[in-house]
Design an enzyme around this catalytic site. Structure first.
Site, PDB file in Angstrom:
ATOM      1  N   HIS A 278       0.849  -1.188   0.000  1.00 20.71           N
ATOM      2  CA  HIS A 278       0.000   0.000   0.000  1.00 20.71           C
ATOM      3  C   HIS A 278       0.885   1.238   0.000  1.00 20.71           C
ATOM      4  O   HIS A 278       2.111   1.124   0.173  1.00 20.71           O
ATOM      5  CB  HIS A 278      -0.935   0.014   1.225  1.00 20.71           C
ATOM      6  CG  HIS A 278      -0.250  -0.179   2.529  1.00 20.71           C
ATOM      7  ND1 HIS A 278       0.630   0.731   3.049  1.00 20.71           N
ATOM      8  CD2 HIS A 278      -0.295  -1.208   3.422  1.00 20.71           C
ATOM      9  CE1 HIS A 278       1.083   0.295   4.204  1.00 20.71           C
ATOM     10  NE2 HIS A 278       0.550  -0.894   4.455  1.00 20.71           N
TER      11      HIS A 278
HETATM   12  P1  TYD Z   1      -1.355  -2.570   7.965  1.00 19.60           P
HETATM   13  O1  TYD Z   1      -0.853  -1.176   8.000  1.00 19.60           O
HETATM   14  O2  TYD Z   1      -2.229  -2.953   6.801  1.00 19.60           O
HETATM   15  O3  TYD Z   1      -0.149  -3.582   8.089  1.00 19.60           O
HETATM   16  P2  TYD Z   1       1.067  -3.810   7.060  1.00 19.60           P
HETATM   17  O4  TYD Z   1       1.237  -2.584   6.263  1.00 19.60           O
HETATM   18  O5  TYD Z   1       2.230  -4.086   7.919  1.00 19.60           O
HETATM   19  O6  TYD Z   1       0.750  -5.010   6.243  1.00 19.60           O
HETATM   20  O7  TYD Z   1      -2.137  -2.823   9.343  1.00 19.60           O
HETATM   21  C1  TYD Z   1      -2.682  -4.074   9.679  1.00 19.60           C
HETATM   22  C2  TYD Z   1      -3.809  -3.863  10.656  1.00 19.60           C
HETATM   23  O8  TYD Z   1      -3.355  -3.220  11.841  1.00 19.60           O
HETATM   24  C3  TYD Z   1      -4.921  -2.989  10.093  1.00 19.60           C
HETATM   25  O9  TYD Z   1      -6.164  -3.601  10.404  1.00 19.60           O
HETATM   26  C4  TYD Z   1      -4.823  -1.692  10.834  1.00 19.60           C
HETATM   27  C5  TYD Z   1      -4.099  -2.033  12.112  1.00 19.60           C
HETATM   28  N1  TYD Z   1      -3.169  -0.970  12.539  1.00 19.60           N
HETATM   29  C6  TYD Z   1      -3.524  -0.126  13.573  1.00 19.60           C
HETATM   30  O10 TYD Z   1      -4.608  -0.233  14.153  1.00 19.60           O
HETATM   31  N2  TYD Z   1      -2.621   0.843  13.962  1.00 19.60           N
HETATM   32  C7  TYD Z   1      -1.430   0.998  13.350  1.00 19.60           C
HETATM   33  O11 TYD Z   1      -0.648   1.895  13.733  1.00 19.60           O
HETATM   34  C8  TYD Z   1      -1.088   0.137  12.250  1.00 19.60           C
HETATM   35  C9  TYD Z   1       0.202   0.292  11.509  1.00 19.60           C
HETATM   36  C10 TYD Z   1      -1.997  -0.837  11.879  1.00 19.60           C
END
Ligand code: TYD
Length: 138
Positions: A52
């Site tokens: 993303h």
């Molecule tokens: P995501 O940013 O999609 O993870 P990555 O980029 O590492 O694959 O986040 C995964 C899940 O965690 C999503 O449901 C949102 C939650 N999240 C939070 O609640 N707070 C945060 O600071 C982050 C980074 C994620």
């Protein structure tokens, strides 16, 4: 922001027979004010994270333990950086697509961000990302 804006930053290191020490400070080694810290751990072999872009959020990633690959894409060029030392941090400014993969067993990626968590800051669709980049909107 473009690939040329990402920075791999060597962190201070105090090598010591008792064990080594490194540190980061906001607005110093980390080139922004820290609003949030999170970490990624227990990644099963072969799994990817990320995939993303953020409209506003800039991040700084340290492989505190183990290793992982971070691929950054600005809509035109793409670059993969392997993080495998706890005394390097990767600065990824806002507006870039990133994927993290190739996590080693027991790897621990510590991430710092300059915004509080906000789902609406994410762009999950690569075509949409490219369109926004083409139009200079991110
Ligand atoms: P995501 O940013 O999609 O993870 P990555 O980029 O590492 O694959 O986040 C995964 C899940 O965690 C999503 O449901 C949102 C939650 N999240 C939070 O609640 N707070 C945060 O600071 C982050 C980074 C994620």
């Amino acid at each position: 922001m473009a690939i040329s804006d990402i920075k791999l930053i060597e962190l201070p290191r105090f090598n010591d027979p008792r064990g080594n020490l490194s540190f980061v400070e906001q607005n110093n080694q980390i080139p922004f004010s820290i609003r949030r810290t999170y970490w990624i751990y227990d990644v099963p072999g072969g799994e990817d994270r990320g995939a993303h872009a953020f409209r506003q959020t800039s991040e700084f990633i340290i492989a505190i333990s183990g290793s992982l690959d971070v691929t950054v894409d600005d809509g035109v060029n793409r670059k993969t950086i392997t993080l495998n030392r706890s005394y390097y941090g990767l600065y990824i400014p806002r507006g870039l697509w990133r994927t993290m993969d190739n996590f080693s067993t027991n790897s621990l990626a510590l991430e710092f961000a300059d915004t509080p968590f906000d789902r609406s800051d994410y762009i999950f669709d690569y075509q949409e990302f490219q369109k926004l980049k083409d139009h200079g909107e991110i």
